[in-house]
Motif scaffolding. Structure first.
Motif, mmCIF file in Angstrom:
data_model
loop_
_atom_site.group_PDB
_atom_site.id
_atom_site.type_symbol
_atom_site.label_atom_id
_atom_site.label_comp_id
_atom_site.label_asym_id
_atom_site.label_seq_id
_atom_site.Cartn_x
_atom_site.Cartn_y
_atom_site.Cartn_z
ATOM 1 N N MET A 60 0.830 -1.203 0.000
ATOM 2 C CA MET A 60 0.000 0.000 0.000
ATOM 3 C C MET A 60 0.870 1.262 0.000
ATOM 4 S SD MET A 60 -3.169 0.977 2.471
ATOM 5 C CE MET A 60 -3.804 -0.684 2.363
ATOM 6 N N SER A 61 1.941 1.239 0.799
ATOM 7 C CA SER A 61 2.846 2.396 0.844
ATOM 8 C C SER A 61 3.584 2.572 -0.480
ATOM 9 C CB SER A 61 3.893 2.214 1.949
ATOM 10 O OG SER A 61 3.305 1.770 3.132
ATOM 11 N N ILE A 62 4.032 1.440 -1.039
ATOM 12 C CA ILE A 62 4.765 1.482 -2.313
ATOM 13 C C ILE A 62 3.927 2.164 -3.384
ATOM 14 C CG2 ILE A 62 5.669 0.059 -4.220
ATOM 15 C CD1 ILE A 62 6.257 -2.119 -2.033
ATOM 16 N N ASN A 63 2.674 1.717 -3.487
ATOM 17 C CA ASN A 63 1.824 2.241 -4.550
ATOM 18 C C ASN A 63 1.386 3.684 -4.291
ATOM 19 O OD1 ASN A 63 1.219 0.199 -6.809
ATOM 20 N ND2 ASN A 63 1.269 -1.033 -4.932
ATOM 21 N N ALA A 64 1.163 3.985 -3.024
ATOM 22 C CA ALA A 64 0.833 5.379 -2.688
ATOM 23 C C ALA A 64 2.011 6.288 -3.052
ATOM 24 C CB ALA A 64 0.500 5.496 -1.202
ATOM 25 N N ALA A 65 3.224 5.856 -2.725
ATOM 26 C CA ALA A 65 4.417 6.667 -3.030
ATOM 27 C C ALA A 65 4.621 6.785 -4.538
ATOM 28 C CB ALA A 65 5.652 6.050 -2.368
ATOM 29 N N GLU A 66 4.413 5.659 -5.251
ATOM 30 C CA GLU A 66 4.560 5.691 -6.704
ATOM 31 C C GLU A 66 3.589 6.679 -7.341
ATOM 32 O OE1 GLU A 66 7.685 4.515 -7.411
ATOM 33 O OE2 GLU A 66 6.639 4.331 -9.321
ATOM 34 N N ASP A 67 2.323 6.610 -6.899
ATOM 35 C CA ASP A 67 1.322 7.536 -7.429
ATOM 36 C C ASP A 67 1.732 8.985 -7.185
ATOM 37 O OD1 ASP A 67 -0.223 5.421 -8.221
ATOM 38 O OD2 ASP A 67 -1.540 5.466 -6.451
ATOM 39 N N ARG B 155 5.651 -1.892 -8.342
ATOM 40 C CA ARG B 155 4.295 -1.778 -7.812
ATOM 41 C C ARG B 155 3.692 -3.115 -7.389
ATOM 42 N NH1 ARG B 155 1.048 2.718 -8.514
ATOM 43 N NH2 ARG B 155 1.917 4.449 -9.719
ATOM 44 N N ASP B 156 4.184 -4.193 -7.998
ATOM 45 C CA ASP B 156 3.572 -5.498 -7.696
ATOM 46 C C ASP B 156 4.204 -6.169 -6.480
ATOM 47 O OD1 ASP B 156 5.960 -5.714 -9.005
ATOM 48 O OD2 ASP B 156 5.415 -7.549 -10.088
ATOM 49 N N ALA B 157 5.231 -5.557 -5.892
ATOM 50 C CA ALA B 157 5.877 -6.159 -4.721
ATOM 51 C C ALA B 157 4.962 -6.073 -3.497
ATOM 52 C CB ALA B 157 7.195 -5.457 -4.428
ATOM 53 N N ALA B 158 5.022 -7.100 -2.642
ATOM 54 C CA ALA B 158 4.273 -7.052 -1.382
ATOM 55 C C ALA B 158 4.991 -6.145 -0.385
ATOM 56 C CB ALA B 158 4.137 -8.451 -0.805
ATOM 57 N N ALA B 159 6.321 -6.058 -0.540
ATOM 58 C CA ALA B 159 7.109 -5.176 0.337
ATOM 59 C C ALA B 159 8.447 -4.888 -0.327
ATOM 60 C CB ALA B 159 7.345 -5.820 1.690
ATOM 61 N N ILE B 160 9.005 -3.728 -0.034
ATOM 62 C CA ILE B 160 10.394 -3.469 -0.436
ATOM 63 C C ILE B 160 11.211 -3.117 0.796
ATOM 64 C CG2 ILE B 160 9.889 -2.715 -2.797
ATOM 65 C CD1 ILE B 160 10.312 0.188 -1.832
ATOM 66 N N LEU B 161 12.507 -3.444 0.704
ATOM 67 C CA LEU B 161 13.469 -2.965 1.691
ATOM 68 C C LEU B 161 14.407 -1.981 0.999
ATOM 69 C CD1 LEU B 161 14.647 -6.198 3.591
ATOM 70 C CD2 LEU B 161 13.030 -4.454 4.379
ATOM 71 N N LEU B 162 14.736 -0.892 1.681
ATOM 72 C CA LEU B 162 15.776 0.028 1.217
ATOM 73 C C LEU B 162 16.928 -0.091 2.210
ATOM 74 C CD1 LEU B 162 13.513 3.113 0.427
ATOM 75 C CD2 LEU B 162 14.654 1.627 -1.249
#
Lengths: 492, 492
Positions: A263-270, A278-285
């Motif tokens: 949800m955070s990934i896609n919100a940030a991408e938008d 966008r299709d990842a369940a989670a990312i690590l930085l």
């Protein structure tokens, strides 16, 4: 600053006496003049102080404190006012004491690797001043361009890099402070060790309850030769959580290690188009810093670990532009998520990192149980969670459900040995949750410490440490259109 | 342990009640049984306690504390008794509370990099237990094979590696302690941050004055892949002192950075044949640790800096045998110097490292003024000085001259912004020097803190913090054949 038409003779006795101690322009008592001081970064709490003062030197701070002590007037110290827990919220009966005019860097010692600064010096300004020596000040709260070292010490500020370089308390050597009686105390030492009780550490994170800081000696570090950021994508949140432990267990200490869920990934991408999958369940930085060879070697090692932990993709940045863009997504994640629902409820707690997978799974289960979506974006390496519970206060019972859900998350943090605070301090915002975290024995000891420094309870009353009486239940922070439906400031 | 003929009925009321709380073998009240407890590592201070107890669990510690509180009996906690400042010296009217039987490692968490241990666990045992995980506990006082973590926390112990890895306070996360009233308190957090005042840091270095530690969670670090030691010889002490600053200013953080002057070098050579250059005015021992490539690169860089700083010779060790031999000379330097004169007067103070050349020069000048030789062997990177003033107490006025000389050195430490303590704590040994270090405002605040935890002053009375009344003059440590001509323990 003009007095804006409020004649001295209309001011009360406190103001009249302050005007004898300070230049006219350093004493603000009209509503318009004081408007900038009625809240800090937690803007939903607002309170006009009785009078605001901006002393120009330590002697003036002492004079103000002596006067307030004599008149038994509460004092709230304030840095840049960027705090997020309402710690600098003024007291309606008291003096708001701004340290903004004590803004000089007094000394930089490249051999001792120490900067000696006044409290009103901005966090980033220390690092900027240390550039010629190849040094910097490590703690980097996201407000570092504006926040001041006095406030950082008061709140024991963190930042993305505290996983490797520690919190403010690990980077402070010596503090000069003014007591409620107006006495000047010097605690800690620029030398390695200091005799007596470690009052410098005790001061750090004391949220303006124990003294007014007027000088700090902070540790500087050599700037790393090289910095690289890795992005790893996972098809499962728990796998990402487990990968955090794998990296640490392998002996790597990243400069920063952040996590975002779908949800955070896609919100940030938008919102900012950082180029996240966008299709990842989670990312690590995962950021690595140090000497070039070491960073390159660790980046390869970390990439291996992330692949083995089930990452579907691992990227290693090769230049600053790429690194900056990936960080931009992370840094805009909160406002980005804020666009997804009318309201969100922001939790902030810390857990031992070995419990990350378990706690993330439980948060997911709770999300289903309560029927409310959650976005997770947080300092994974530190175990510092920021679940954002999305809801709509206009739909019956959603607020109540979000509240209960948030409570469960905090209970979970405490249950696994964690803390109800992350990096924002307790202030006004979390004072009720202190009752969940601590037994009455610890709370009583906090009160004894407070009494040892401030027997008349004049410094920042009502913040950070709840009375036992108050500890019957705990509250939490609800955000609706940037406003918090909190009760009025309670004096105790 | 047998009772050795002292019948229970002859014991006083305190002993009788303790025997009801603890197993018989955990209560020692005969002179013979208590002999091992009458002093710590500062063996010239000796005092038989009224009774010695060795509780086996936390509940028994609490029961003892409750009893002592009820009977208003002083309590002195003791770890392995290796402390060098007399901090564990028993009280003649009190209970000596040994934590030796609480010696279990409760948990090692490789992902959190945390060990949770009882206070009687030896420092080195933690690192040994962490070997399977590639981890270790960094603070390494020279007594680490024997000293316990409870004592380390009480004294905020250092070691050769605290330049890079910090003191005990930087490596402690959470402490469980028993209050004078017998209550169990839990301070700090295994999570990154902890809410409320930082009582875990306050406890560290509190020398048994604030509570009895019954559990500690300590931070573990990944073992470095590679360790190398550099030896650099100089024809001038000040050049060696300046080279310390050059290394630090270049952005290198050595694991350890030690200095020895000519007298120490030759004494050590005579004693253990470490292969030191006898004609050097001073040597530096600079240890680098980390990843192999990084260490190799930094070793070359450090060697360059040392040459440029005027080193007449620089050696880089290539194997463990060579490294161990070079360390052996350093580690035996104190007893080696002790063979040069009938008496020596050991000072222990810390200064900001930028003042090393100035302070070393001034010590040399003072040595001439007072007509007494000085050997310098110390943690140069930390600015932790250990000047050893050689004298003969049988020669008229040499003792008085050594005393005045030592006092000048301490004043010099304070004058340049340093500390009268190094790594041994204040205890009994340095309590008078606290009066030099601190103004009455700071000392009063220490007393207020003490009062906040121990209002009846039952915990380790007379240690670490002097009364203002006592602060009329300061004393220091004189060694004659291992005995200190100190006055009897003064109760206050």
């Amino acid at each position: 600053m003009p007095r804006r038409g409020i004649p001295k003779q209309s001011a009360d006795e406190l103001v009249r006496q302050l005007l004898e101690l300070l230049p006219d322009e350093s004493v603000l008592f009209g509503e318009e003049d004081q408007h900038p001081y009625e809240c800090d970064g937690l803007s939903a709490y607002r309170q006009m102080p009785r009078v605001t003062v901006l002393p120009e030197n330590v002697e003036q701070v002492q004079a103000v404190m002596r006067l307030c002590h004599r008149m038994q007037v509460p004092v709230v110290a304030r840095g840049a006012g960027t705090g997020l827990s309402g710690g600098a919220l003024p007291n309606p009966d008291g003096v708001l004491l701004s340290l903004a005019k004590l803004h000089n860097i007094l000394d930089i010692d490249p051999i001792g690797r120490i900067a000696r600064v006044q409290p009103g010096v901005r966090n980033l300004a220390i690092s900027e001043a240390a550039v010629p020596f190849g040094l910097y000040y490590a703690p980097d709260p996201s407000s570092q361009i504006a926040c001041t070292i006095g406030g950082n010490v008061a709140e024991n500020s963190g930042g993305v890099h505290c996983l490797k370089y520690g919190l403010t308390v690990h980077n402070i050597l010596k503090i000069k402070l003014v007591t409620p009686e107006g006495e000047l105390l010097c605690v800690g030492s620029e030398a390695l060790d200091s005799a007596g009780f470690d009052l410098a550490a005790l001061m750090t994170g004391s949220e303006g309850m124990l003294g007014v800081f007027v000088e700090a000696s902070v540790r500087l570090l050599p700037r790393p030769e090289c910095v690289r950021l890795l992005l790893a994508a996972f098809d499962d949140v728990e796998k990402a959580g487990a990968a955090v432990g794998d990296i640490i267990a392998a002996g790597i200490i990243p400069g920063g290690l952040e996590m975002m869920d779908r949800m955070s990934i896609n919100a940030a991408e938008d919102f900012v188009h950082a180029g996240y999958p966008r299709d990842a369940a989670a990312i690590l930085l995962c950021e690595l810093d140090g000497m070039r060879q070491e960073v390159d070697e660790q980046a390869e090692q970390a990439a291996d670990i992330l692949h083995r932990a089930g990452a579907t993709e691992v990227r290693i940045t090769r230049d600053e532009a790429e690194r900056t863009l990936l960080w931009k997504g992370r840094k805009s994640a909160f406002p980005a998520v804020g666009r997804l629902a009318p309201d969100y409820y922001c939790m902030d707690g810390t857990i031992p990192r070995r419990h990350l997978p378990k706690v993330l799974r439980r948060i997911g289960e709770l999300s289903k149980e309560f029927g409310l979506p959650v976005a997770n974006v947080f300092h994974a390496g530190d175990g510092n969670l920021h679940p954002l519970i999305l809801y709509d206060a206009n739909i019956s019972d959603e607020l109540a459900r979000a509240e209960t859900f948030g409570g469960k998350i905090l209970e979970l943090c405490v249950e696994v040995g964690g803390s109800i605070t992350g990096e924002h301090g307790v202030g006004m915002e979390k004072i009720d949750q202190m009752c969940v975290q601590f037994e009455s024995a610890e709370l009583s000891q906090f009160h004894a410490i407070k009494h040892a420094f401030d027997p008349d309870a004049l410094l920042n009353p009502g913040k950070a440490v709840p009375t036992l009486h108050r500890c019957a239940e705990f509250g939490a922070m609800h955000v609706h259109a940037g406003q918090l439906p909190f009760p009025e400031l309670e004096r105790f």
